[in-house]
Design an enzyme around this catalytic site. Structure first.
Site, mmCIF file in Angstrom:
data_model
loop_
_atom_site.group_PDB
_atom_site.id
_atom_site.type_symbol
_atom_site.label_atom_id
_atom_site.label_comp_id
_atom_site.label_asym_id
_atom_site.label_seq_id
_atom_site.Cartn_x
_atom_site.Cartn_y
_atom_site.Cartn_z
ATOM 1 N N SER A 138 0.754 -1.371 0.126
ATOM 2 C CA SER A 138 -0.046 0.145 0.005
ATOM 3 C C SER A 138 0.980 1.220 0.045
ATOM 4 O O SER A 138 1.994 1.198 0.568
ATOM 5 C CB SER A 138 -0.934 0.024 1.332
ATOM 6 O OG SER A 138 -1.626 1.186 1.285
ATOM 7 N N TYR A 151 -1.107 -0.020 10.471
ATOM 8 C CA TYR A 151 -1.211 -0.572 9.213
ATOM 9 C C TYR A 151 -0.032 -0.122 8.180
ATOM 10 O O TYR A 151 0.351 -1.005 7.629
ATOM 11 C CB TYR A 151 -2.820 -0.101 8.719
ATOM 12 C CG TYR A 151 -3.041 -0.342 7.212
ATOM 13 C CD1 TYR A 151 -3.333 -1.838 6.843
ATOM 14 C CD2 TYR A 151 -3.063 0.530 6.276
ATOM 15 C CE1 TYR A 151 -3.669 -2.055 5.427
ATOM 16 C CE2 TYR A 151 -3.234 0.110 5.092
ATOM 17 C CZ TYR A 151 -3.602 -1.290 4.698
ATOM 18 O OH TYR A 151 -3.809 -1.465 3.367
#
Ligand SMILES: NC(=O)c1ccc[n+]([C@@H]2O[C@H](COP(=O)([O-])OP(=O)(O)OC[C@H]3O[C@@H](n4cnc5c(N)ncnc54)[C@H](OP(=O)(O)O)[C@@H]3O)[C@@H](O)[C@H]2O)c1
Length: 245
Positions: A138, A151
């Protein structure tokens, strides 16, 4: 064409787009996640639409002790594998940064589980001297931000792991591709505030499969995120720490 591809986290919206793009190119598929009912529906749908062989099975990224046996079973059922797409991920919520129990789940699902199963995959592909591993990381892993840094740290760790794996497997001709999506319209981002330039998971899935025709190692999707992240990565820390991101 058969060339089986294993999709991990196959119920994710991005994974569905990716699975459809592989099936449209004639690849047999093995779909894996924790939701067997949804996998069964997806497998039937892909088989009817594209006429390819689609099998499915249970896979839990956090149950690392089961990973070696899981991969052996997939390889036996599919009579070998051409490639693997790692699509599972867990965003968690803001509490992940304040409550380690939640943070630990984010790290286990996005990083520890990924390292575990991809290590097994690498050990399978390396002696074959062919194959590919596509890991969905990501843009969140490019710089720590207050809104999702647990995250982000897990995805940043995954990006580094994939980089090392690419370096290890280059000599054996196995490709390792890191995908860094920006915002994509999926269950993970549904209802989140502050999203912009949101991409469709079908388009991202097509683009993921198309990376195999190109030589890139790290791919931002859509491509303009490379430039957005270049700017974000270069904001000096004394300024960055004051920003609300
Ligand atoms: N959406 C975005 O904007 C965005 C942006 C950047 C990166 N990404 C990354 O892209 C990938 C796909 O995201 P998405 O938005 O399509 O996801 P999604 O629709 O929210 O689906 C998440 C998937 O992860 C699977 N999963 C979660 N924990 C798991 C575990 N412990 N074991 C096995 N599977 C697990 C879920 O499968 P089951 O519940 O069926 O097991 C589900 O299929 C993820 O890695 C995500 O981090 C997404």
């Amino acid at each position: 064409m058969n060339k089986p591809v294993l999709i991990l986290g196959a119920t994710s919206a991005i994974a569905r787009g990716t699975a459809a793009a592989f099936a449209a190119r004639g690849h047999a598929l093995y779909l894996a996640s924790r939701d067997l009912d949804e996998l069964q529906r997806s497998a039937a749908d892909l088989h009817i639409r594209y006429g390819v062989e689609v099998r499915y099975g249970l896979f839990d990224a956090e149950a690392t002790a089961t990973h070696a046996e899981f991969l052996e079973k997939v390889i036996a059922e599919m009579h070998g594998l051409e490639g693997v797409v790692l699509a599972f991920g867990y965003l968690g919520d803001q509490m992940a940064a304040r409550d380690f129990k939640q943070g630990a789940r984010v790290i286990a699902a996005n990083f520890t589980g990924a390292v575990s199963i991809l290590s097994e995959c690498a050990n399978y592909f390396e002696p074959q001297k062919r194959g590919f591993i596509i890991g969905i990381s990501s843009v969140a892993g490019d710089r720590g931000r207050q809104s999702n840094y647990v995250y982000g740290a897990a995805k940043g760790g995954l990006s580094l792991f994939l980089q090392g794996l690419r370096n290890r497997l280059f000599a054996s001709g196995v490709r390792v591709i890191t995908i860094k999506p920006g915002f994509v319209d999926t269950a993970m981002t549904f209802g989140l505030p502050g999203l912009f330039l949101v991409a469709s998971p079908q388009k991202i899935g097509e683009d993921i499969v198309n990376t195999l025709k190109k030589s890139a190692d790290v791919v931002y999707l859509p491509g303009f995120w490379r430039f957005i992240m270049l700017i974000i990565k270069h904001v000096p820390e004394p300024i960055f720490k004051r920003m609300k991101l």
